[in-house]
Scaffold this motif. Structure first.
Motif, PDB file in Angstrom:
ATOM      1  N   ILE A 230      39.489  49.555  33.032  1.00  8.00           N
ATOM      2  CA  ILE A 230      39.479  48.498  32.021  1.00  8.00           C
ATOM      3  C   ILE A 230      38.182  48.621  31.236  1.00  8.00           C
ATOM      4  CG2 ILE A 230      39.440  46.001  31.661  1.00  8.00           C
ATOM      5  CD1 ILE A 230      41.054  45.722  34.190  1.00  8.00           C
ATOM      6  N   GLN A 231      38.291  48.861  29.966  1.00 13.08           N
ATOM      7  CA  GLN A 231      37.118  49.056  29.132  1.00 13.08           C
ATOM      8  C   GLN A 231      36.619  47.716  28.617  1.00 13.08           C
ATOM      9  OE1 GLN A 231      35.712  51.954  28.787  1.00 13.08           O
ATOM     10  NE2 GLN A 231      37.313  53.092  29.870  1.00 13.08           N
ATOM     11  N   LYS A 232      35.378  47.422  28.928  1.00 14.27           N
ATOM     12  CA  LYS A 232      34.757  46.218  28.398  1.00 14.27           C
ATOM     13  C   LYS A 232      33.255  46.465  28.353  1.00 14.27           C
ATOM     14  CE  LYS A 232      36.397  42.252  28.981  1.00 14.27           C
ATOM     15  NZ  LYS A 232      36.580  41.893  27.575  1.00 14.27           N
ATOM     16  N   ALA A 233      32.686  46.220  27.213  1.00  6.98           N
ATOM     17  CA  ALA A 233      31.264  46.496  27.046  1.00  6.98           C
ATOM     18  C   ALA A 233      30.446  45.685  28.044  1.00  6.98           C
ATOM     19  CB  ALA A 233      30.839  46.141  25.611  1.00  6.98           C
ATOM     20  N   ARG A 234      29.469  46.346  28.638  1.00  4.02           N
ATOM     21  CA  ARG A 234      28.508  45.727  29.544  1.00  4.02           C
ATOM     22  C   ARG A 234      29.204  44.916  30.640  1.00  4.02           C
ATOM     23  NH1 ARG A 234      24.812  42.310  25.787  1.00  4.02           N
ATOM     24  NH2 ARG A 234      26.832  41.965  24.751  1.00  4.02           N
ATOM     25  N   SER A 235      30.278  45.498  31.243  1.00  2.00           N
ATOM     26  CA  SER A 235      30.968  44.814  32.327  1.00  2.00           C
ATOM     27  C   SER A 235      30.013  44.622  33.497  1.00  2.00           C
ATOM     28  CB  SER A 235      32.181  45.635  32.777  1.00  2.00           C
ATOM     29  OG  SER A 235      33.145  45.704  31.755  1.00  2.00           O
ATOM     30  N   LYS A 236      30.122  43.480  34.163  1.00  2.05           N
ATOM     31  CA  LYS A 236      29.174  43.139  35.215  1.00  2.05           C
ATOM     32  C   LYS A 236      29.810  43.034  36.597  1.00  2.05           C
ATOM     33  CE  LYS A 236      25.548  42.794  32.571  1.00  2.05           C
ATOM     34  NZ  LYS A 236      24.428  43.756  32.691  1.00  2.05           N
ATOM     35  N   THR A 237      31.039  42.561  36.693  1.00  3.38           N
ATOM     36  CA  THR A 237      31.633  42.348  38.006  1.00  3.38           C
ATOM     37  C   THR A 237      33.052  42.894  38.061  1.00  3.38           C
ATOM     38  OG1 THR A 237      32.507  40.147  37.448  1.00  3.38           O
ATOM     39  CG2 THR A 237      30.274  40.247  38.344  1.00  3.38           C
ATOM     40  N   TRP A 238      33.441  43.298  39.289  1.00  3.76           N
ATOM     41  CA  TRP A 238      34.785  43.794  39.549  1.00  3.76           C
ATOM     42  C   TRP A 238      35.349  43.013  40.726  1.00  3.76           C
ATOM     43  CZ3 TRP A 238      30.480  46.491  38.458  1.00  3.76           C
ATOM     44  CH2 TRP A 238      30.506  47.333  37.339  1.00  3.76           C
ATOM     45  N   SER A 239      36.578  42.590  40.623  1.00  6.76           N
ATOM     46  CA  SER A 239      37.219  41.831  41.693  1.00  6.76           C
ATOM     47  C   SER A 239      38.592  42.432  41.985  1.00  6.76           C
ATOM     48  CB  SER A 239      37.367  40.357  41.295  1.00  6.76           C
ATOM     49  OG  SER A 239      38.038  39.631  42.310  1.00  6.76           O
ATOM     50  N   TRP A 240      38.694  43.070  43.160  1.00  8.02           N
ATOM     51  CA  TRP A 240      39.943  43.697  43.583  1.00  8.02           C
ATOM     52  C   TRP A 240      40.678  42.793  44.569  1.00  8.02           C
ATOM     53  CZ3 TRP A 240      41.404  48.758  42.135  1.00  8.02           C
ATOM     54  CH2 TRP A 240      40.428  49.503  41.452  1.00  8.02           C
ATOM     55  N   LYS A 241      42.016  42.840  44.531  1.00  8.75           N
ATOM     56  CA  LYS A 241      42.834  42.186  45.541  1.00  8.75           C
ATOM     57  C   LYS A 241      43.897  43.178  46.024  1.00  8.75           C
ATOM     58  CE  LYS A 241      42.379  37.361  44.026  1.00  8.75           C
ATOM     59  NZ  LYS A 241      43.100  36.143  43.583  1.00  8.75           N
ATOM     60  N   PHE A 242      44.098  43.201  47.345  1.00  8.20           N
ATOM     61  CA  PHE A 242      45.083  44.076  47.970  1.00  8.20           C
ATOM     62  C   PHE A 242      46.068  43.183  48.727  1.00  8.20           C
ATOM     63  CE2 PHE A 242      40.852  45.900  47.914  1.00  8.20           C
ATOM     64  CZ  PHE A 242      41.038  47.026  47.127  1.00  8.20           C
TER      65      PHE A 242
ATOM     66  N   TYR B 151      51.880  47.658  49.171  1.00  9.60           N
ATOM     67  CA  TYR B 151      50.751  46.858  48.689  1.00  9.60           C
ATOM     68  C   TYR B 151      50.722  46.779  47.169  1.00  9.60           C
ATOM     69  CZ  TYR B 151      48.741  46.691  53.364  1.00  9.60           C
ATOM     70  OH  TYR B 151      48.530  46.442  54.696  1.00  9.60           O
ATOM     71  N   THR B 152      50.521  45.558  46.668  1.00  6.90           N
ATOM     72  CA  THR B 152      50.238  45.308  45.263  1.00  6.90           C
ATOM     73  C   THR B 152      48.724  45.233  45.098  1.00  6.90           C
ATOM     74  OG1 THR B 152      52.309  44.144  44.831  1.00  6.90           O
ATOM     75  CG2 THR B 152      50.437  43.624  43.392  1.00  6.90           C
TER      76      THR B 152
ATOM     77  N   VAL C 253      44.335  43.843  35.432  1.00  9.01           N
ATOM     78  CA  VAL C 253      45.473  44.755  35.486  1.00  9.01           C
ATOM     79  C   VAL C 253      46.029  44.687  36.906  1.00  9.01           C
ATOM     80  CG1 VAL C 253      44.073  46.777  36.072  1.00  9.01           C
ATOM     81  CG2 VAL C 253      46.319  47.093  35.045  1.00  9.01           C
ATOM     82  N   THR C 254      47.358  44.647  37.015  1.00  9.79           N
ATOM     83  CA  THR C 254      48.028  44.557  38.305  1.00  9.79           C
ATOM     84  C   THR C 254      49.066  45.660  38.416  1.00  9.79           C
ATOM     85  OG1 THR C 254      47.729  42.151  38.432  1.00  9.79           O
ATOM     86  CG2 THR C 254      49.441  43.119  39.818  1.00  9.79           C
ATOM     87  N   LYS C 255      49.055  46.349  39.551  1.00  7.04           N
ATOM     88  CA  LYS C 255      50.053  47.374  39.846  1.00  7.04           C
ATOM     89  C   LYS C 255      50.881  46.881  41.035  1.00  7.04           C
ATOM     90  CE  LYS C 255      49.030  50.614  36.842  1.00  7.04           C
ATOM     91  NZ  LYS C 255      50.001  51.160  35.874  1.00  7.04           N
ATOM     92  N   THR C 256      52.109  46.477  40.753  1.00  7.90           N
ATOM     93  CA  THR C 256      52.983  45.937  41.786  1.00  7.90           C
ATOM     94  C   THR C 256      53.539  47.055  42.663  1.00  7.90           C
ATOM     95  OG1 THR C 256      53.608  44.126  40.305  1.00  7.90           O
ATOM     96  CG2 THR C 256      55.036  44.532  42.203  1.00  7.90           C
ATOM     97  N   ASN C 257      53.470  46.827  43.981  1.00  9.91           N
ATOM     98  CA  ASN C 257      53.960  47.813  44.959  1.00  9.91           C
ATOM     99  C   ASN C 257      53.376  49.196  44.686  1.00  9.91           C
ATOM    100  OD1 ASN C 257      55.525  45.748  46.054  1.00  9.91           O
ATOM    101  ND2 ASN C 257      57.309  46.269  44.812  1.00  9.91           N
TER     102      ASN C 257
END
Length: 257
Positions: A13-25, A53-54, A68-72
């Motif tokens: 995911i392109q975003k200038a000066r991104s600071k945090t990432w949050s993943w869910k499994f 896993y999604t 962004v979400t990738k189902t299964n």
């Protein structure tokens, strides 16, 4: 177990000066499973339970958030191999259904200079920890055993360490520090299954733990030194301590990391 490690390469995911990432499994096939998370930009995830896993990623920066979400997206199967070790009179088996491993094994014992039992395992390198709840074990003998094991080879006389629940003699930390050598025993709590067991390898040292609830752990004895190869076999073991009958043991909440 069903442990599976995979680098996660969702579209960036392109975003200038991104600071945090949050993943869910999210285990799409098990609604009761814990939703695991990570705040690392490029994590590697070890999945301890089979399932589909999604995966979702939220990136937050000065301009807001994108998701962004990738189902299964990831499928994790039961990856345990299984075989009898040593001189067993009856062929054992292993199966996995609804989060429970069921092992059947005969064998005289896992003791002295040579072992005979059923082993369900995967091969791993280096330090590791295996945890399981021994849900039940058949009383084929008071010294019938079921628990977690780390083993250098699949030979009957291999070095190993294990934490087991017995049918009538409580919990135990047992090991063989030399190939073909004697076996050693440290007694744990005087309890019966269901009970939790945990075994940790750190370098050439092994640590054994027991727990009533899988939250509060008590160490069994002291750490022991067993020099093993880098690559070892990690898994679940059962022996009937009576080579003429099969012992059935059930395990759940199995994980390896």
């Amino acid at each position: 177990m069903g442990a599976y490690q995979r680098p996660l390469n969702l579209p960036t995911i392109q975003k200038a000066r991104s600071k945090t990432w949050s993943w869910k499994f999210i285990n799409s096939t098990d609604s009761t499973a814990t939703i695991d998370t990570s705040n690392i930009q490029n994590p590697e995830k070890i999945f301890s339970k089979p399932g589909t896993y999604t995966v979702s990623l939220t990136v937050t920066g000065p301009g807001g958030s994108d998701i962004v979400t990738k189902t299964n997206y990831i499928s994790v199967s039961n990856s345990l191999l299984s075989q009898d070790i040593g001189n067993v009179r009856l062929e054992g088996s292993a199966s996995f259904t609804n989060g429970t491993y069921t092992l059947q094994g005969s064998g005289a014992d896992i003791w002295n200079t040579s072992d005979s039992f059923r082993f369900a395992y995967q091969q791993l390198d280096g330090d590791c920890t295996i945890v399981a709840r021994v849900a039940s074990i058949t009383n084929t003998n008071s010294w019938a055993k079921a628990g977690v094991m780390i083993r250098e080879s699949l030979n009957a006389n291999s070095k190993h360490a294990m934490v087991v629940a017995t049918s009538g003699n409580g919990m135990a930390f047992q090991y063989r520090s030399k190939t073909g050598g004697s076996s050693y025993h440290t007694a744990g709590a005087a309890v019966k299954a269901p009970y939790w067991v945990k075994l940790t390898r750190s370098g050439n040292y092994f640590y054994a733990y027991q727990s009533q609830d899988g939250v509060t752990w008590t160490q069994i004895g002291s750490r022991i030194a067993v020099q093993m190869a880098t690559s070892v076999y990690v898994g679940l073991a059962v022996t009937s301590h009576n080579n003429s009958v099969l012992n059935t043991a059930n395990f759940n909440n199995v994980s390896v990391k």
